[in-house]
Structures are given as structure tokens and as C-alpha cells.
Scaffold this motif. Structure first.
Motif, short mmCIF file in Angstrom:
data_model
loop_
_atom_site.label_atom_id
_atom_site.label_comp_id
_atom_site.label_asym_id
_atom_site.label_seq_id
_atom_site.Cartn_x
_atom_site.Cartn_y
_atom_site.Cartn_z
N GLY A 484 23.75 17.27 19.55
CA GLY A 484 23.46 16.03 19.03
C GLY A 484 23.41 16.38 17.32
N LEU A 485 23.20 17.63 17.08
CA LEU A 485 23.19 18.04 15.58
C LEU A 485 24.21 19.36 15.36
N GLN A 486 24.67 19.76 14.35
CA GLN A 486 25.60 20.76 14.16
C GLN A 486 25.23 21.44 12.63
N MET A 487 24.89 22.58 12.55
CA MET A 487 24.82 23.19 11.24
C MET A 487 25.99 24.21 10.97
N PHE A 488 26.53 24.33 9.79
CA PHE A 488 27.69 24.88 9.34
C PHE A 488 27.12 26.33 9.03
N LEU A 489 27.47 27.22 9.51
CA LEU A 489 27.07 28.58 9.11
C LEU A 489 28.13 29.69 8.53
N GLY A 490 29.37 29.25 8.59
CA GLY A 490 30.38 30.13 7.96
C GLY A 490 31.81 29.73 8.19
N LEU A 617 39.13 39.65 21.83
CA LEU A 617 40.34 39.00 21.52
C LEU A 617 40.57 38.73 20.04
N ILE A 618 39.54 38.45 19.33
CA ILE A 618 39.67 37.80 18.16
C ILE A 618 38.72 38.45 17.14
N GLU A 619 39.12 38.67 15.95
CA GLU A 619 38.41 39.48 15.07
C GLU A 619 37.61 38.42 13.86
N GLY A 620 36.74 38.47 13.82
CA GLY A 620 35.92 37.39 12.82
C GLY A 620 36.01 35.91 13.51
N PHE A 621 36.06 35.00 12.63
CA PHE A 621 36.06 33.55 12.97
C PHE A 621 36.65 32.50 11.73
N LYS A 622 37.02 31.55 12.28
CA LYS A 622 37.59 30.68 11.10
C LYS A 622 36.40 29.95 10.90
N PHE A 623 35.61 29.16 12.01
CA PHE A 623 34.47 28.44 11.74
C PHE A 623 33.36 28.99 12.44
N ARG A 624 32.25 28.83 11.76
CA ARG A 624 30.92 29.16 12.68
C ARG A 624 29.98 28.20 12.61
N THR A 625 29.45 27.78 13.73
CA THR A 625 28.56 26.59 13.68
C THR A 625 27.29 26.73 14.71
N ALA A 641 15.00 15.86 10.57
CA ALA A 641 14.28 16.20 9.41
C ALA A 641 13.07 17.36 9.56
N ARG A 642 12.84 17.24 10.84
CA ARG A 642 11.67 18.49 11.18
C ARG A 642 12.28 19.92 10.91
N LEU A 643 13.55 19.96 11.67
CA LEU A 643 14.19 21.33 11.71
C LEU A 643 14.55 21.68 10.26
N ALA A 644 14.69 20.63 9.53
CA ALA A 644 15.36 20.67 7.91
C ALA A 644 14.14 21.54 7.24
N THR A 654 15.33 23.69 -0.67
CA THR A 654 14.70 22.41 -0.73
C THR A 654 15.08 21.90 0.72
N PRO A 655 13.98 21.06 0.90
CA PRO A 655 14.27 20.27 2.50
C PRO A 655 15.49 19.26 2.28
N GLU A 656 15.78 18.99 1.18
CA GLU A 656 16.99 17.92 1.03
C GLU A 656 18.22 18.96 1.07
N GLU A 657 18.40 20.01 0.82
CA GLU A 657 19.44 21.07 0.78
C GLU A 657 19.53 21.27 2.21
N ALA A 658 18.23 21.58 2.94
CA ALA A 658 18.32 22.02 4.31
C ALA A 658 19.14 20.94 5.11
N LEU A 659 18.69 19.64 4.78
CA LEU A 659 18.96 18.54 5.55
C LEU A 659 20.45 18.42 5.44
N GLY A 660 21.02 18.52 4.52
CA GLY A 660 22.70 18.29 4.00
C GLY A 660 23.31 19.42 4.96
N MET A 661 22.69 20.42 5.25
CA MET A 661 23.46 21.56 6.11
C MET A 661 23.30 21.18 7.49
N LEU A 662 22.45 20.29 7.84
CA LEU A 662 22.16 19.96 9.36
C LEU A 662 22.53 18.49 9.60
N GLU A 663 23.89 18.40 10.06
CA GLU A 663 24.47 17.20 10.14
C GLU A 663 24.51 16.56 11.54
#
Length: 809
Positions: A484-490, A617-625, A641-644, A654-663
């Protein structure tokens, strides 16, 4: 007698046309409307079914999109490869359009002036293409004008990033308020091509600036240190067949085997298949409308001819040949048919601007009115001939002695009701509904029964299919979207967030069912690239949607997504060779399952593998979520909102910044296609219901008219007016019950077959749909409709003048 006979026919026709002009006008209008509907739907189906192919023929479309996502990638070497016909590079650097929300409306800026000339050469729907030597011109797709109220001649303000902002963007991938050049840009054209189209779930339109914008401000796209990632669309001389060889050559010149591809040719083929399905559905709609028209128009023709029976019998009695009598009866309906058909063709021409519909609509290269000469000419010729032939057939009883014959076999049901001593209304009503009769007392029983069955079947099948679409809309997990939610890690082996701290915080929330540390890379199986996903749950296993088999349990197993399994020709239990950036190996396909839909892959394209297998098989990652699965019935926005808040404390943000990372995840890309498919079956059900109403209503009215002698005899021996009314109501109820008894199970079965077919080809997880509303409401609605249809015939039966009928009969 021949000359005199035709003179008499001519005289009779003139009188008949004058006296019954109103009936002929009604018949002509009925022909016009039904002809317009049938021809419009048929021509629209032909147009929609060819829209994708016609667009591809005119636009020199790209074959693949190549997505290395790497700064300084050597595109000159790619352009020099054998078989590369044209290439169009585009930096991923964003820009801002004044008045347009971020991430909406802004297309890419292209480095190469070849784009829109040698590759993806668009159809210009209005205006012209942007001048590649200017930085202040742009083109849009049609939906952009609809969404943002900006069209040809309007101006927008484009603001670019400064070179330093570009470098910063590619370090963090966080957008900031642009501080670069501002360009007042004029929209000079509206265009359409496969790449420049309004397909997809949003359909909010695109604005694409001239390549001159890049030439004038390259640092605002590449950065001061040229850190920008540049991808490209590529047109191959050999088309889709040349992709495997091109991929091999690309790996050789780039030294990379993990470059993502968008197979644009394959995607175009998929869209064409969806458009074909929609066109086929529209043809079925046209066919059902045609059948309904046969009943509606045919009944009007029969009533018109029947009303002339007495006059025609007089002409027959004075020696007029039967063929003259038949011609006299057919003239009026034929004239009405010719005029109505011409008007119907006009309606079809006017309605053509509304087509194609659905998936083909944003890909039609020539939108607007269209004259399909083949369809319209066939309608102009065949429809009047069909109606004229029907009028002649209806007049045959009037061209010979009309002996009354009430014989004929009774149906089994009618016999049983009579033998069991059933009440008169039940016995008579069952007989009227199921006994066809002979001669002048014959009733269209079989068309009524078939119409009733088909009407119920069509409605139940359409509602069952619609229930499948609704279920898919309400449950994104049908597309494999369990998170239901996804956070972009790398990105590209660089972590933007401390995953070791973030992942446990997400998993500890009481409303979070599971969290998967999803690393994504690319492997190859022969010439086929596959997006590889690490199955690495933080605590509880991630509930992946498995279509067949199971998830990998050992290091030598993988689970393929449906399209990838098809592309490599593998089934559950087969072994596949996978080549990664770190090693090569043979792996057993343990199952077929959906994967997360990402920036570079669809949910049906990719592979799941265990974390150890991925690392092997794979070295590293292209996307990490971090893919966060929520408990059913919870509010995603409240959990987000609670997780953020918790993440903000841990990350020092800030909560706004964290909220923007959790989409929240966007709707699955194929959902819009399914929702469009839902409409046609519902329209089809409406016409099949109309067919049932016409057939049953005609049978009720005809039974009372043609068997009025039987009703008069029954009334003479003691049957009351109310029993006559009840007999007609029973007739209507029997027809409805037969339709329900056979139509409901057949409709559910057909609806599920259709939905299974769509689910398999989309693909999505198949869950048998169950239209609860259809099951609950179809019976009372059908019986109510039958009672309403019986209201007028039953009143006629009750108001028969018994003595008059017995004397004349």
C-alpha cells in the motif's frame, strides 16, 4: 389485366400512403434510428480496430526505449551500431511549467532534432511542429489542452534548473524550486504518436518543448559537471525482430548487460490487441442492435401490412394477381425504409466523430468525422432490401385465402396445466406463451422465448463481467500490487536513506503486515532482459500473488512473471540460464507470479528471487525500495502520516520531508484498460434487454390479437374479464420465467468465461466474479417488466366485444 392490375396497385398505394402517412413516418423514424445505431457501431468498430496500425504506419515509431540511467553514457557508439535507424536522447532532468502541477504535463526535452522527424514523427492534429532552432516553442498532446485549458497560440512559462541544481538533483533525486532560466514558450501544435500519446492511467496530456530548448540551455539539463542521466528511444531497421541482436551489440559497446529496456513495439502490439477486443465487443453490440432492429422494425412492418389485410383481400377478390397484392403491401414500408436508411446513414456520418472509443481513442491518427464507404454503402443497399422482403413475406397471407386454423401441437407445459385441472388463466396463459399455433392464429412464441433468454443472459453476463472489473478496481492485489505504501531507499547502488534504521521502523507499526527490502537489478535469459527483484522480508513474508507454482525456496530457484516466462519460453519446472552483472547460472522456475510495477517494468514482467540468489547474480541495485503491506481495512493515509512522524525523528528530518519519501502506490497501469472494457458489455446488455422487451411485448400483443376468437369463446362460456387479464399476465410471467431459468445460469457462465479470457490476456489474478445485485434483482425486475408489457394486451383481452368477435370470426 396486367396493365390494369398495376394501375389499381398504383391507385391503392396513393390512397394508402395518404391515409396512413403517420404510421409510415413512425416506421421511417424507427428505421433511421436503428440504422444509425447499427452503422455507427459497425463503422466505429472497424475504425477502432485499425487505429493503432494506422498510427504506426504514419509515425516511424521507436522500437525500444533504452534506459541505462547513467551519466556520460556513450550514445554515439549506440547510434553507430548496425541496424540503428534513428535515435532520440532525452535527459531525465525535470523542468517546471507555470500553472501545471509538478510531475504532470511536462514531457522530456530531446537533445536530437531527429525526434519528431526521423523517429516518432507525429501526426499534427492542429498547428505545426516546433521549430528545432527555437527555444520558445512547444507542442502538446490533445489531453493537455483538455486538462490545462492551453491550446495552439497560448503561452506558458517554462522554468529550468540552474546547472548547480541539476548536479544536486542527481545526488539526492530531490526536486527543489528551479532557479534557472525562464522561457516564455508558445504552443504551436497538437501532435500524436505512439510515444507522444495520451495513453496510460492519467491521460492528462504532455507538453514537449522544441529540441532548441536543450541546444540553448544544455547546462540546465546536463548540469555543470554533466551529471545528468540521459536515456533514449531507438528505432531499429528490423523492427521488433532486430531487438535481440541490438541488445547483444549494446552490451558489447557499453560493457553492461543490466541496461533496462522498454519494448515499445511489444507494448504497441498489446495496445492493438486491447483495441481489437474493444472493436470485437462493439461489433457484437452492432449485431445485437441489428437483431433488436429486426424485431422492432419487423413488428412495425407486420402491423402495417396486417392493417391492410381487408383492403388487399378486396383487391384479390376482384381478380388482382397475388403478386400485385404483395407489391401493393410492400410499397409503403419500402419507401419508409429507403428514406429512413438515408437518414440513418446521415446519423452514422455525424456520429463517426465520436469514434473510436476506449483504448484506440488517444491513438486515432485522424480524429473527427469519418465516412466508411464500405459500411454505409452496404447499409444503403441491404437494409431497404431486407425490409422490402419482410413486407412481401408479411403480405403473403393476404394474397391467398386466410383460412383459420387453430390446430397445432400444444406444448408439454400447456398440456400438463390442462390435465392437472389448473385454473383457466394459468392453462390459457401457458398455452399462449408456449403454443405457437398455425395459420392466422400463429404467435411468435419461439422468438419471444429466445428473446427472453438472450435478454436475461446478456444482462447477467454483462453485470458479471462488470463485477470482475469492479473487483479488480477495488483490489490492486489482482495485479500483484500487494503493497500500500513505498519508500524510495536508493538508486544506482547509492543509498539515500539508512535502510538498516528505516526498515525496522516501518515493520514495527501494528497496521503493517509486512515490509520487503526490494532491491531491483537486471538479468538476462538469452536475449531477454528481466527485471530481477530480491525477496527479502524484514520480518513476516511478503504476500506475493502467485499464479502458478510457488515462490523460490532454494538458491537455485526463481519465480518468473507471466510475460517474462512467455518471452523466455519457460514453464514451472523448467530450467533457465540467467546472466547477471556478477555471475551466470542455471535456475529452476518454481512458479509464475506478479512482481512490483516499477519505473522500468510492468507488473507482469520480471522475476522474484531470494536475497542470496540476488546477491549471487547481481552486484548492487538499480532501485531499492521498502514495499509496505498494510492490514486490510486500514486507512493508508493515516498509517502514512503516523509512519512519517516516526521516520522524521529517526532521520532528523521534518514530518513533511518524511511524508514525501513515503508514497502511496499509483493504480496499476492496466487498470484503465479494464475500466474502459466495462462499458461495452453494459451497452450490449441494454440492447439485449431491449431485444427481450420487443420480442416479449410483440408476442403478448400478437397473441391477444390473433387468438381473440379463443378468448371470445372462453368469455362466452363463463370466463370473466379479470380471468382474461390474468391469462395474459400468466403468459408474460411464463415467458419471463423461462428466460430467467435458462438465462441466469448461462449468463453467469458466459460472464465468467469472458472475464477469465480478459484476466488471462491482461493478465491479472482471476477471481470468479459474482454479481450479487444481478442475482437479487434480475428476477423481480424481469417479472415486473413482463407485467408492464402485459398491461395493454391484457386490457385489450378484457375489453373484447364477444358477440362482435364471434360473428366476424
Amino acid at each position: 389485366m396486367s396493365g390494369g392490375g398495376w394501375s389499381a396497385v398504383s391507385a391503392w398505394v396513393r390512397i394508402d400512403l395518404r391515409n396512413r402517412a403517420r404510421s409510415l413516418v413512425v416506421l421511417g423514424l424507427l428505421v433511421a434510428v436503428t440504422t444509425g445505431v447499427v452503422l455507427t457501431a459497425t463503422a466505429g468498430a472497424r475504425r477502432g480496430g485499425t487505429a493503432v496500425d494506422r498510427l504506426l504506419e504514419r509515425t516511424r515509431p521507436a522500437t525500444v526505449a533504452v534506459l541505462p540511467n547513467e551519466a556520460g553514457f556513450d550514445w554515439d557508439a549506440v547510434a553507430a551500431l548496425p541496424g540503428v535507424e534513428a535515435i532520440g536522447q532525452f535527459p531525465l532532468t525535470p523542468f517546471v511549467i507555470d500553472g501545471v502541477p509538478p510531475d504532470l504535463g511536462a514531457g522530456f526535452v530531446y537533445i536530437d532534432p531527429a525526434v519528431m522527424r526521423d523517429i516518432e514523427r507525429p501526426v499534427v492534429l492542429e498547428g505545426r511542429l516546433a521549430d528545432p532552432s527555437r527555444d520558445d516553442e512547444a507542442v502538446i498532446t490533445p489531453a493537455f489542452e483538455d486538462t490545462f485549458d492551453k491550446g495552439v497560440g497560448d503561452r506558458v512559462t517554462i522554468t529550468l534548473n540552474s546547472p548547480e541544481q541539476v548536479d544536486e538533483y542527481y545526488l539526492s533525486f530531490q526536486e527543489t524550486e528551479p532557479e534557472g532560466p525562464t522561457i516564455e514558450t508558445t504552443i504551436v501544435g497538437v501532435v500524436r504518436a505512439p510515444w507522444f500519446s495520451d495513453t496510460g492511467p492519467d491521460r492528462q496530456g504532455l507538453l514537449t518543448p522544441s529540441s532548441g530548448l536543450f541546444q540553448a540551455h544544455p547546462d540546465s539539463f546536463l548540469g555543470a559537471q554533466e551529471t545528468a542521466h540521459v536515456n533514449a528511444i531507438v528505432r531499429l531497421e528490423g523492427g521488433a525482430d532486430a531487438v535481440p541482436a541490438f541488445r547483444q551489440q549494446l552490451a558489447e559497446v557499453s560493457g553492461r548487460r543490466d541496461i533496462d529496456f522498454f519494448y515499445l513495439a511489444a507494448e504497441a502490439q498489446h495496445v492493438a490487441e486491447v483495441a481489437d477486443f474493444e472493436a470485437s465487443s462493439l461489433l457484437v453490440f452492432a449485431l445485437s442492435a441489428f437483431i433488436a432492429a429486426l424485431f422492432l422494425v419487423g413488428q412495425s412492418v407486420v402491423r402495417y401490412v396486417s392493417a391492410s389485410t381487408r383492403d388487399l383481400q378486396v383487391l384479390l377478390s376482384i381478380g388482382m394477381p397475388p403478386r400485385h397484392v404483395r407489391a401493393a403491401a410492400a410499397v409503403g414500408p419500402t419507401l419508409a425504409a429507403i428514406i429512413g436508411t438515408v437518414v440513418g446513414v446521415g446519423i452514422a456520418v455525424a456520429g463517426s466523430s465520436r469514434f473510436p472509443i476506449g483504448t484506440a481513442a488517444p491513438l486515432e491518427p485522424s480524429p473527427g468525422g469519418h465516412v466508411d464507404l464500405t459500411v454505409l454503402a452496404a447499409g444503403l443497399v441491404l437494409i431497404p432490401l431486407l425490409i422490402a422482403g419482410g413486407a412481401v413475406q408479411a403480405s403473403r397471407p393476404a394474397s391467398r385465402s386466410l383460412a383459420i386454423d387453430s390446430g397445432g401441437r400444444r406444448s408439454l407445459v400447456a398440456n400438463l396445466t390442462a390435465r392437472t385441472g389448473a385454473p383457466v388463466p394459468l392453462s390459457v396463459g401457458a398455452s399462449f406463451a408456449l403454443d405457437r399455433g398455425r395459420g392466422a392464429q400463429s404467435v411468435p412464441v419461439y422468438p419471444a422465448i429466445v428473446g427472453s433468454i438472450v435478454g436475461v443472459l446478456g444482462v447477467v453476463a454483462a453485470l458479471t463481467f462488470a463485477a470482475g472489473v469492479e473487483d479488480a478496481s477495488d483490489h490492486p492485489e489482482r495485479f500483484g500490487q500487494v503493497a500500500g505504501l513505498q519508500m524510495f531507499l536508493g538508486f544506482n547502488n547509492e543509498e539515500f536513506l539508512p535502510s538498516a534504521e528505516v526498515l525496522p521502523l516501518l515493520a514495527d507499526d501494528p497496521d503493517v503486515v509486512a515490509v520487503n527490502d526490494t532491491r531491483q537489478g537486471v538479468v538476462e535469459s538469452g536475449p531477454v532482459p528481466i527485471a530481477a527483484f530480491a525477496l527479502d522480508p524484514v520480518d513476516e513474508p511478503t504476500p506475493v500473488v502467485v499464479i502458478e507454482g510457488r515462490l523460490p525456496a532454494a538458491t537455485d530457484e526463481v519465480t518468473l512473471a507471466p510475460r517474462s516466462a512467455r518471452d523466455v519460453g519457460a514453464k514451472v519446472g523448467d530450467s533457465v540460464e540467467l546472466v547477471g552483472s556478477r555471475s551466470t547460472g542455471s535456475y529452476v522456475v518454481s512458479g509464475i507470479a506478479f512482481v512490483p510495477e516499477g519505473a522500468h517494468n510492468a507488473y507482469d514482467s520480471g522475476a522474484w528471487m531470494g536475497s542470496d540468489t540476488y546477491d549471487e547474480l547481481i552486484e548492487g541495485f538499480k532501485f531499492r525500495t521498502a514495499d509496505v503491506v498494510l492490514r486490510d481495512g486500514t486507512d493508508p493515509s493515516a498509517i502514512r502520516a503516523r509512519l512519517a512522524d516516526g521516520l522524521a525523528d529517526a532521520m532528523g528530518a521534518t514530518p513533511e520531508e518524511a511524508l514525501g519519501m513515503l508514497e502511496p502506490l499509483a493504480p496499476p497501469s492496466r487498470l484503465a484498460e479494464l475500466e474502459q472494457l466495462q462499458r461495452l458489455p453494459l451497452f450490449l446488455a441494454g440492447f439485449l434487454a431491449l431485444l427481450a422487451v420487443a420480442a416479449v411485448g410483440h408476442a403478448l400483443a400478437t397473441a391477444v390479437r390473433r387468438r381473440r376468437h379463443d378468448l371470445a369463446v372462453l368469455r362466452a362460456v363463463g370466463v370473466t374479464r379479470w380471468q382474461s387479464v390474468a391469462a395474459v399476465l400468466v403468459q408474460a410471467a411464463v415467458l419471463a420465467l423461462v428466460g430467467l431459468a435458462l438465462g441466469i445460469p448461462l449468463g453467469f457462465a458466459l460472464g465468467r468465461v469472458l472475464w477469465r479470457s480478459v484476466a488471462d490476456t491482461t493478465p491479472i489474478e482471476y477471481v470468479p466474479p459474482f454479481a450479487v445485485g444481478a442475482l437479487i434483482l434480475i428476477a423481480p425486475i424481469a417479472l415486473l417488466a413482463a407485467a408492464i408489457l402485459a398491461a395493454w394486451p391484457s386490457q385489450r383481452a378484457a375489453s373484447l366485444r364477444v358477440a362482435h368477435v364471434l360473428r366476424t370470426e
